[in-house]
Write an enzyme that holds these catalytic residues in place. Structure first.
Site, short mmCIF file in Angstrom:
data_model
loop_
_atom_site.label_atom_id
_atom_site.label_comp_id
_atom_site.label_asym_id
_atom_site.label_seq_id
_atom_site.Cartn_x
_atom_site.Cartn_y
_atom_site.Cartn_z
N GLY A 32 0.84 -1.20 0.00
CA GLY A 32 0.00 0.00 0.00
C GLY A 32 0.87 1.25 0.00
O GLY A 32 2.06 1.20 -0.33
N GLY A 47 2.14 2.90 2.51
CA GLY A 47 3.26 2.81 3.45
C GLY A 47 4.39 1.93 2.95
O GLY A 47 5.56 2.33 2.90
N GLU A 84 -18.53 10.17 0.44
CA GLU A 84 -18.29 10.05 -1.00
C GLU A 84 -19.26 9.05 -1.64
O GLU A 84 -19.80 9.31 -2.72
CB GLU A 84 -16.84 9.61 -1.24
N ALA A 105 -3.80 8.34 3.65
CA ALA A 105 -2.70 8.00 2.76
C ALA A 105 -1.43 8.83 3.02
O ALA A 105 -0.34 8.26 3.09
CB ALA A 105 -3.15 8.14 1.30
#
Lengths: 424, 424
Positions: free
Chosen positions: B14, B16, B171, B316
């Site tokens: 991901g 990270g 969203e 993120a």
């Protein structure tokens, strides 16, 4: 609501069903189009989804969207289970639907010639879900090879067998060879994707049997130049998890793809008319069911012989022409005419792509191969893609792929093989 | 092969894990990055795949491709089952892998607060497969409504409940309202998609709790303008196939989506360090595991408290910063320095989009909402998308969607619910 207009039911939203619906756009009818999927697929590019070159939405569009401006059509996502031709009813999972005219266009699926157990081992390519299975198998084979330390086992993951060298088999083989030789090599550290073997097996005497012999030979040369091994006159006698048998020869290959046989949709058998060996319905010259002028069977589900004795091929342009013809016959019958106009197939030519700048094309006596054929293929396929947005995205993807050898949809999702619960 | 360089194993590709790998690009180490998927997902746009606005390949790229030029990285598609911190080994399904340094970045999944049976009823959104499940549920709900004759049952198919009003819930709600009001209406003949109700339920006192109160209020107004009903201070007490209960109130809704809780990856529990209620590992100020300076835990799997007492948020940019920090610590330790530099989170601001030209943005004391925030959101998200091709395709899709209200990925594939064999 009560509506005096005759009710036309169309089963299947492929090329044939859609063409029939459009032909009836201005006719005094109400139409119900039933498909078990919510989308129309541009089948000629399905192999590109299977080989990670295009994303699914690039070659598919919702049937509702395609038909939204045609207000005499109702689209239902449902699956017809059979037809009661006497009662003029389509059987659905819940209830039934009366029709005045019925157009059956449910197409074909894979045939494994009595070896149904091969279906799991060697997936075929007819739907988007099939394409995802094939994409997953291809991409995961290279992942397995990277994890495997034993050289023989690693090579078995890098051996691919494609059964059947019609257009789909040839396209899959060419794309797979390009992935192995151009897209992946710099990305693996332990295994070498260039050691992949792509073997294309065909029981008949040549590849692309629907084309002229000289073009078949050219296609074979172009495949071999891409690194594909072609074996004609060879039938697969056994398939298991670890490989295939060709006569007495055993080939270790963890990935086997099926592009050999088609069987008509089982709905054909419920119509009560004679069918051929592949289950295709034998229709009268105007494409209607014998004894049932109100029922038409079109596309891959029908078998029609042309006046000169050759059958109409199972390709998209033929399905479209048959759809338009059925629509015209319905209009004529509503107008009180007999409407039993015989269907005449107009061969618009044949095209098959093999790989980067390699294709064959045949238009009557004109035969083209190589770069020019590839350009014709490209323009024709982008032109016929449904929806402006798709065309633009496909062009961006292809231009990008052309320069970089990258394939934009190399995403493994889902799972296949034994049933598993979602999310594992 | 023998290699004297220290071996850094990174679990998870991901934000990270990728940032850690890149930080070590020029370090004298060999890296193995392990992920159970073959791709990195740009998670902030996952809701667009779930709501049919983008195709999966537009927001995901193969990890191998992203890292192909970084020759000190080997990518393995595999799943770590646990860590033996004493033996310095990662347990894999087949065998184990020795490490000198370990960076654990396996993220988080959904939490149903002890109601595991809700997972099937109210899917969450963390992976591409989750997004396909949500897309299928949303699109099929409208198909069911079109087939249903009973008005109450039809309305239940048009009622949508979203649990949790963080960024993902907001969203999803905004996109769903737009689909119902703008994308679908002209395509249905029997049911009216505009009769859809989108209900956003939040147990806390306000939507987007991570934002300033004034922006929360603006976001709520913008949601309501789109037609979303917002209920704060309300917890869902029951979910079944036909609806949800909010306290004593029963709401009939066939589609329930989950955006409420996160639970850390179960790998965290195998590290032997204390974890918080959500299973996140409590790390030292330099992000290493207490007593194990060779192990770092980063991203959503770690819980880190900043000097002023607030925890680092699970977003993120925080995961990326933690990945870079862990990489820097590894470099320092290899160079013989203590390397126990404390991690300091730099808040780059928060952004959340609500719908067409509606968003909120917060950068320190600067607060923006509406059209300007939407433009900032758009530019930032396209800029941070991985890979040039994706950015271009996403821009084409968005520009097209903006003018037509069309959503390019309205394709239902696969199946969910009870396990079924593929192809049924």
């Amino acid at each position: 609501m009560s509506d005096a207009r005759p009710h036309v039911v169309i089963l299947g939203g492929g090329f044939g069903g859609l063409a029939a619906a459009r032909e009836l756009a201005k006719a005094p009818v109400r139409i119900t189009l039933i498909d078990r999927r919510n989308h129309h697929v541009f089948q000629p590019l399905l192999y590109q989804v299977g080989t990670a070159g295009l994303s699914a939405p690039s070659i598919a569009a919702p049937l509702r969207r395609i038909l939204r401006k045609q207000t005499n059509v109702t689209v239902l996502m449902d699956e017809a289970r059979g037809v009661d031709t006497a009662a003029k009813q389509v059987r659905l999972p819940q209830g039934s639907l009366d029709y005045d005219f019925l157009i059956v266009a449910t197409g074909a699926t894979h045939a494994y010639f009595g070896h149904d157990q091969w279906a799991q081992l060697a997936p075929g390519l007819k739907t988007l879900d099939d394409a995802f299975v094939i994409r997953r198998r291809i991409l995961l084979a290279f992942e397995h090879a990277e994890r495997e330390d034993d050289p023989a086992k690693r090579q078995a993951w890098l051996n691919f067998v494609i059964v059947g060298a019609g257009a789909t088999g040839v396209e899959l083989a060419g794309a797979l060879a390009e992935i192995a030789r151009h897209t992946l090599p710099r990305e693996f550290r332990r295994s070498d994707p260039r050691k992949a073997n792509v073997l294309l097996v065909e029981a008949g005497p040549r590849v692309l049997a629907g084309f002229d012999e000289a073009l078949s030979a050219k296609a074979r040369t172009q495949l071999e130049r891409l690194g594909v091994q072609v074996r004609t006159g060879m039938a697969v006698s056994a398939i298991d998890e670890h490989g295939v048998s060709l006569g007495n020869e055993r080939i270790e290959a963890r990935t086997v793809l099926w592009a050999a046989g088609v069987a008509a949709s089982p709905l054909g058998a419920t119509l009560g008319a004679p069918t051929d060996r592949a289950g295709r319905v034998q229709v009268t010259p105007d494409l209607s069911l014998p004894g049932h002028p109100e029922i038409f069977v079109i596309g891959d589900l029908a078998t029609v012989t042309q006046p000169h004795g050759k059958p109409v091929p199972g390709v998209a342009p033929a399905a479209k022409q048959m759809g338009r013809h059925a629509g015209r016959c319905v209009r004529a019958r509503i107008a009180g005419q007999a409407g039993d106009i015989p269907f005449r197939y107009r061969d618009a030519g044949s095209l098959a792509t093999i790989g980067r700048m390699a294709a064959v094309a045949q238009f009557g006596k004109l035969k083209v191969s190589g770069l020019l054929a590839w350009w014709i293929w490209l323009v024709a396929h982008v032109y016929f893609l449904i929806g402006f947005r798709n065309r633009l995205v496909v062009l961006v993807d292809w231009a990008w792929a052309y320069w970089t050898y990258e394939r934009s949809a190399r995403i493994v999702t889902g799972h296949d093989g034994e049933p598993k619960s979602p999310g594992t």
